[in-house]
Design a protein around this motif. Structure first.
Motif, PDB file in Angstrom:
ATOM      1  N   THR A  60      38.576 125.846  30.337  1.00 53.65           N
ATOM      2  CA  THR A  60      38.563 126.761  29.080  1.00 53.65           C
ATOM      3  C   THR A  60      38.795 128.328  29.620  1.00 53.65           C
ATOM      4  O   THR A  60      39.781 128.427  29.533  1.00 53.65           O
ATOM      5  CB  THR A  60      36.798 127.594  30.069  1.00 53.65           C
ATOM      6  OG1 THR A  60      37.277 128.986  31.380  1.00 53.65           O
ATOM      7  CG2 THR A  60      35.540 126.582  30.557  1.00 53.65           C
ATOM      8  N   VAL A  72      29.754 131.301  33.355  1.00 53.93           N
ATOM      9  CA  VAL A  72      30.551 130.587  32.976  1.00 53.93           C
ATOM     10  C   VAL A  72      30.140 129.254  34.593  1.00 53.93           C
ATOM     11  O   VAL A  72      30.179 128.244  34.867  1.00 53.93           O
ATOM     12  CB  VAL A  72      31.543 130.393  32.878  1.00 53.93           C
ATOM     13  CG1 VAL A  72      32.372 129.556  33.156  1.00 53.93           C
ATOM     14  CG2 VAL A  72      31.976 131.095  31.527  1.00 53.93           C
ATOM     15  N   MET A 104      29.173 122.619  30.914  1.00 57.66           N
ATOM     16  CA  MET A 104      29.590 122.984  29.382  1.00 57.66           C
ATOM     17  C   MET A 104      29.117 123.756  28.956  1.00 57.66           C
ATOM     18  O   MET A 104      28.625 125.420  27.976  1.00 57.66           O
ATOM     19  CB  MET A 104      30.594 122.308  28.910  1.00 57.66           C
ATOM     20  CG  MET A 104      32.164 122.505  30.282  1.00 57.66           C
ATOM     21  SD  MET A 104      32.808 123.938  30.556  1.00 57.66           S
ATOM     22  CE  MET A 104      31.788 124.215  32.303  1.00 57.66           C
ATOM     23  N   ARG A 119      27.925 127.619  27.854  1.00 59.31           N
ATOM     24  CA  ARG A 119      28.209 128.146  26.782  1.00 59.31           C
ATOM     25  C   ARG A 119      26.772 129.256  26.089  1.00 59.31           C
ATOM     26  O   ARG A 119      26.665 130.081  25.892  1.00 59.31           O
ATOM     27  CB  ARG A 119      28.684 127.796  26.011  1.00 59.31           C
ATOM     28  CG  ARG A 119      29.682 127.087  25.323  1.00 59.31           C
ATOM     29  CD  ARG A 119      30.260 125.582  24.559  1.00 59.31           C
ATOM     30  NE  ARG A 119      29.031 125.596  24.006  1.00 59.31           N
ATOM     31  CZ  ARG A 119      30.019 125.591  22.585  1.00 59.31           C
ATOM     32  NH1 ARG A 119      31.116 126.297  22.615  1.00 59.31           N
ATOM     33  NH2 ARG A 119      29.453 125.768  20.913  1.00 59.31           N
ATOM     34  N   ALA A 179      26.077 132.707  25.963  1.00 54.50           N
ATOM     35  CA  ALA A 179      25.715 133.672  24.252  1.00 54.50           C
ATOM     36  C   ALA A 179      25.147 134.617  24.239  1.00 54.50           C
ATOM     37  O   ALA A 179      25.041 135.784  23.870  1.00 54.50           O
ATOM     38  CB  ALA A 179      25.060 132.725  23.643  1.00 54.50           C
ATOM     39  N   ARG A 208      33.042 134.978  23.472  1.00 55.29           N
ATOM     40  CA  ARG A 208      33.701 133.141  22.540  1.00 55.29           C
ATOM     41  C   ARG A 208      34.236 132.598  23.602  1.00 55.29           C
ATOM     42  O   ARG A 208      35.120 133.075  23.784  1.00 55.29           O
ATOM     43  CB  ARG A 208      33.442 132.898  21.102  1.00 55.29           C
ATOM     44  CG  ARG A 208      32.443 133.667  20.297  1.00 55.29           C
ATOM     45  CD  ARG A 208      32.878 133.087  19.271  1.00 55.29           C
ATOM     46  NE  ARG A 208      33.440 133.857  18.417  1.00 55.29           N
ATOM     47  CZ  ARG A 208      34.406 132.977  17.858  1.00 55.29           C
ATOM     48  NH1 ARG A 208      34.596 132.085  17.557  1.00 55.29           N
ATOM     49  NH2 ARG A 208      35.653 133.711  17.269  1.00 55.29           N
ATOM     50  N   MET A 209      34.139 130.787  23.861  1.00 54.47           N
ATOM     51  CA  MET A 209      34.723 130.513  24.821  1.00 54.47           C
ATOM     52  C   MET A 209      35.096 129.106  23.911  1.00 54.47           C
ATOM     53  O   MET A 209      33.950 128.213  23.380  1.00 54.47           O
ATOM     54  CB  MET A 209      33.385 129.886  25.988  1.00 54.47           C
ATOM     55  CG  MET A 209      34.557 129.375  26.959  1.00 54.47           C
ATOM     56  SD  MET A 209      33.846 128.882  28.632  1.00 54.47           S
ATOM     57  CE  MET A 209      32.142 128.021  28.040  1.00 54.47           C
ATOM     58  N   ARG A 210      36.779 128.590  24.125  1.00 52.74           N
ATOM     59  CA  ARG A 210      36.930 127.184  23.790  1.00 52.74           C
ATOM     60  C   ARG A 210      37.112 126.386  24.851  1.00 52.74           C
ATOM     61  O   ARG A 210      37.408 126.801  26.024  1.00 52.74           O
ATOM     62  CB  ARG A 210      38.011 126.716  23.639  1.00 52.74           C
ATOM     63  CG  ARG A 210      39.207 127.787  23.793  1.00 52.74           C
ATOM     64  CD  ARG A 210      40.461 127.698  22.804  1.00 52.74           C
ATOM     65  NE  ARG A 210      41.464 128.575  23.698  1.00 52.74           N
ATOM     66  CZ  ARG A 210      43.211 128.298  22.948  1.00 52.74           C
ATOM     67  NH1 ARG A 210      42.978 127.461  22.103  1.00 52.74           N
ATOM     68  NH2 ARG A 210      43.815 128.916  23.836  1.00 52.74           N
ATOM     69  N   ILE A 211      36.698 124.839  25.162  1.00 53.39           N
ATOM     70  CA  ILE A 211      36.825 124.479  25.741  1.00 53.39           C
ATOM     71  C   ILE A 211      37.006 122.576  26.061  1.00 53.39           C
ATOM     72  O   ILE A 211      37.427 122.830  25.180  1.00 53.39           O
ATOM     73  CB  ILE A 211      35.356 124.076  26.538  1.00 53.39           C
ATOM     74  CG1 ILE A 211      34.321 125.389  27.262  1.00 53.39           C
ATOM     75  CG2 ILE A 211      34.697 122.693  28.168  1.00 53.39           C
ATOM     76  CD1 ILE A 211      32.765 125.373  27.715  1.00 53.39           C
ATOM     77  N   GLY A 246      36.088 128.553  19.132  1.00 48.14           N
ATOM     78  CA  GLY A 246      35.174 127.984  20.309  1.00 48.14           C
ATOM     79  C   GLY A 246      34.151 126.751  20.117  1.00 48.14           C
ATOM     80  O   GLY A 246      33.010 126.227  20.862  1.00 48.14           O
ATOM     81  N   VAL A 276      33.986 122.144  21.901  1.00 49.44           N
ATOM     82  CA  VAL A 276      34.298 121.600  23.446  1.00 49.44           C
ATOM     83  C   VAL A 276      34.612 120.097  22.628  1.00 49.44           C
ATOM     84  O   VAL A 276      34.635 119.582  21.833  1.00 49.44           O
ATOM     85  CB  VAL A 276      32.500 121.132  23.673  1.00 49.44           C
ATOM     86  CG1 VAL A 276      32.566 120.595  25.031  1.00 49.44           C
ATOM     87  CG2 VAL A 276      32.022 122.761  23.847  1.00 49.44           C
TER      88      VAL A 276
END
Length: 251
Positions: free
Chosen positions: A86, A114, A147, A151, A155, A165-168, A200, A202
């Motif tokens: 992440t 998370v 995941m 997310r 939020a 914001r998260m990218r996975i 952002g 998955v």
């Protein structure tokens, strides 16, 4: 000669033609302990940080060594796990203006949001990397569930008007475990999946998608679609040829 741009570029082109990951030597390629990754980190300490032909030659040799180890199976472990990476989007830029105290407050809130879903679903947080982390799961469905739950919890996080914001990235494979860490080509692939997460998303590999039970994503309220690389986006590196990649989104 060592630092002439033309010479350095020539050696970089040679590295792209060599077996293994041509990005070997960057933080994602050398994050694990032991083996060639530790060697690359050690080499990094002795080599000048500035571009140089000697640096490219050294990392190229390690790159080929890594590829040979993977091909002979020495980079593979005895069991299959699902690896998750992440990363927060735009965190570095925000933290520069926010200051250390507020940044630490945000990181604590992010960790609670998370990491709790990861642990609750049987995952193991292998290591924290600033604003991101690496985790492993025994089952791919647990990883994907965690995941999406992470997310949803993320939020709800807001610190001084900033909503992270998260990218996975998620990939299933057989990395080799060393103490409490993991290494191998599958770890590198999972990290690359995360890199493809853009603003952002998955991103999952086809091996993870194939390991999920039919109807699992639908029950989760999600769907997978083939990943589409942007017209001007950099090509995928460190990913085996032919490996298909998917974006998993809530319906």
């Amino acid at each position: 000669m060592n630092t002439r741009p033309q010479v350095v570029d020539a050696f970089r082109k040679i590295r792209r033609a060599l077996p293994g990951d041509p990005s070997f030597g960057d933080p994602l390629s050398t994050a694990g302990p032991g083996g060639v990754r530790a060697m690359a980190r050690a080499a990094d300490r002795f080599l000048d940080d500035s571009p140089g032909a000697s640096r490219e030659v050294s990392l190229g040799a390690l790159q080929v060594w890594q590829a040979l180890l993977e091909r002979t199976g020495r980079g593979r472990g005895p069991r299959e796990v699902t690896i998750v990476f992440t990363d927060l989007i735009g965190f570095s830029s925000w933290s520069l203006g926010a200051g250390d105290e507020v940044t630490l407050e945000l990181l604590r809130e992010v960790a609670k949001a998370v990491e709790t879903p990861i642990v609750d679903r049987g995952g193991q947080v292998v290591k924290r990397m600033g604003d991101g982390l690496m985790a492993v799961f025994a089952r791919p469905d647990r990883a994907v569930e965690a995941m999406f739950a992470a997310r949803a919890q993320l939020a709800q996080v807001e610190v001084e008007g900033y909503r992270p914001r998260m990218r996975i990235g998620v990939h299933t494979g057989s990395p080799r475990q060393m103490a409490s860490d993991w290494l191998g080509v599958d770890v590198n692939v999972a990290a690359r999946m995360m890199e493809l997460g853009g603003d952002g998303n998955v991103i999952v590999s086809e091996t993870t998608l194939a390991a999920l039970q039919p109807g699992f994503l639908a029950d989760l309220g999600a769907a997978a679609k083939p990943y589409r690389r942007g017209l001007f986006a950099a090509p995928m590196r460190g990913v085996p040829d032919g490996l298909r990649v998917f974006t998993v989104q809530a319906r």
